[in-house]
Motif scaffolding. Structure first.
Motif, PDB file in Angstrom:
ATOM      1  N   ARG A 187       0.821  -1.203   0.000  1.00 40.36           N
ATOM      2  CA  ARG A 187       0.000   0.000   0.000  1.00 40.36           C
ATOM      3  C   ARG A 187       0.862   1.263   0.000  1.00 40.36           C
ATOM      4  N   GLY A 188       0.395   2.230  -0.790  1.00 43.48           N
ATOM      5  CA  GLY A 188       1.144   3.460  -0.965  1.00 43.48           C
ATOM      6  C   GLY A 188       2.153   3.401  -2.092  1.00 43.48           C
ATOM      7  N   ILE A 189       2.321   2.201  -2.680  1.00 42.97           N
ATOM      8  CA  ILE A 189       3.279   2.019  -3.774  1.00 42.97           C
ATOM      9  C   ILE A 189       2.521   1.762  -5.068  1.00 42.97           C
ATOM     10  N   SER A 190       2.900   2.456  -6.131  1.00 44.71           N
ATOM     11  CA  SER A 190       2.277   2.234  -7.439  1.00 44.71           C
ATOM     12  C   SER A 190       2.864   0.979  -8.069  1.00 44.71           C
ATOM     13  N   LEU A 191       1.987   0.028  -8.388  1.00 41.12           N
ATOM     14  CA  LEU A 191       2.417  -1.232  -8.991  1.00 41.12           C
ATOM     15  C   LEU A 191       2.042  -1.244 -10.464  1.00 41.12           C
ATOM     16  N   THR A 192       2.975  -1.623 -11.310  1.00 39.67           N
ATOM     17  CA  THR A 192       2.709  -1.624 -12.748  1.00 39.67           C
ATOM     18  C   THR A 192       1.764  -2.755 -13.107  1.00 39.67           C
TER      19      THR A 192
END
Length: 241
Positions: A187-192
């Motif tokens: 959470r809080g991280i942009s995942l491709t």
């Protein structure tokens, strides 16, 4: 009474020599451990199943098992203990029965003590096994807690595969569960999109239509009411806020 903040550990001694069994119980009884005994495999089986135990005993952490018992072979029972209960076992063997020791260790015994034995050595070996049992139990509890994630009104229990929004349980497909776990653990991280496709569908990712991910995300949002939580990062992928 149990030591404050720590569960008392329980030892079952399976020994048909009543005087020796009573002496072992006295030697191993302490503020942190309790010990009780029985003289047959039949009675031991009842105790391990929780029948006829003391009211304070909720399960055993260690078994001291005599190899030779009046109603059967302790080595056969060793296999049953390991298969059914996964409890640590210390074998009690005669001094000249090396074959019993080797066989017992091969069948899963955690340690052995040969008769006659020093009480100091017995206590040390018992303490080692009880410490290992406690560490393993704590590791399991910690792993269980790690699988439960609570975020505001959401409670996700990945171990039990139970997912809640407030008091309402939400049913998720296996694919939705995989997606949710990846998102909340990052959470809080942009995942491709590429990473999500690879993590969710693994070796089949190259054969999966990218639209499958979009559909799974939409279904997960709708089921959880998480339109504001599961955000689209345009040109990249998704992020759990």
């Amino acid at each position: 009474m149990e030591t404050e903040g720590r569960k008392r550990q329980h030892i079952l001694i399976i020994e048909d020599d009543k005087a020796l069994a009573a002496g072992l119980c006295r030697a191993l009884q302490s503020a942190e451990t309790s010990a009780d005994s029985c003289g047959t495999l039949q009675e031991a089986d009842r105790r391990l199943k929780g029948e006829g135990q003391q009211a304070s005993v909720t399960g055993y952490d260690l078994v001291l098992l005599d190899v030779n018992l009046p109603d059967g072979n302790g080595l056969d029972f060793l296999q049953e203990i390991k298969a059914k209960y996964g409890i640590s076992v210390i074998l009690l063997t005669a001094n000249d029965m090396e074959i019993d020791i080797v066989t017992g260790l091969e069948l899963g015994a955690d340690d052995y003590i040969t008769k006659p034995f020093s009480l100091a050595v017995l206590r040390a070996r018992v303490a080692t096994q009880l410490r290992r049992a406690r560490e393993q139990a704590e590791a399991k509890r910690h792993a269980g807690r790690e699988q439960i994630i609570e975020i505001d009104e959401y409670r996700f229990d990945f171990g039990r595969m139970e997912y809640y929004r407030g008091n309402m349980q939400v049913e998720l497909s296996r694919t939705e569960q995989k997606l949710l776990r990846i998102l909340v653990e990052n959470r809080g991280i942009s995942l491709t999109r590429e990473r999500l496709l690879e993590r969710i569908w693994s070796s089949e990712a190259e054969f999966v239509d990218e639209n499958a991910l979009s559909v799974t995300v939409k279904r997960l949002r709708d089921k959880l009411g998480a339109q504001e939580r599961i955000r689209t990062v345009y040109g990249v992928g998704y992020r759990f806020e």
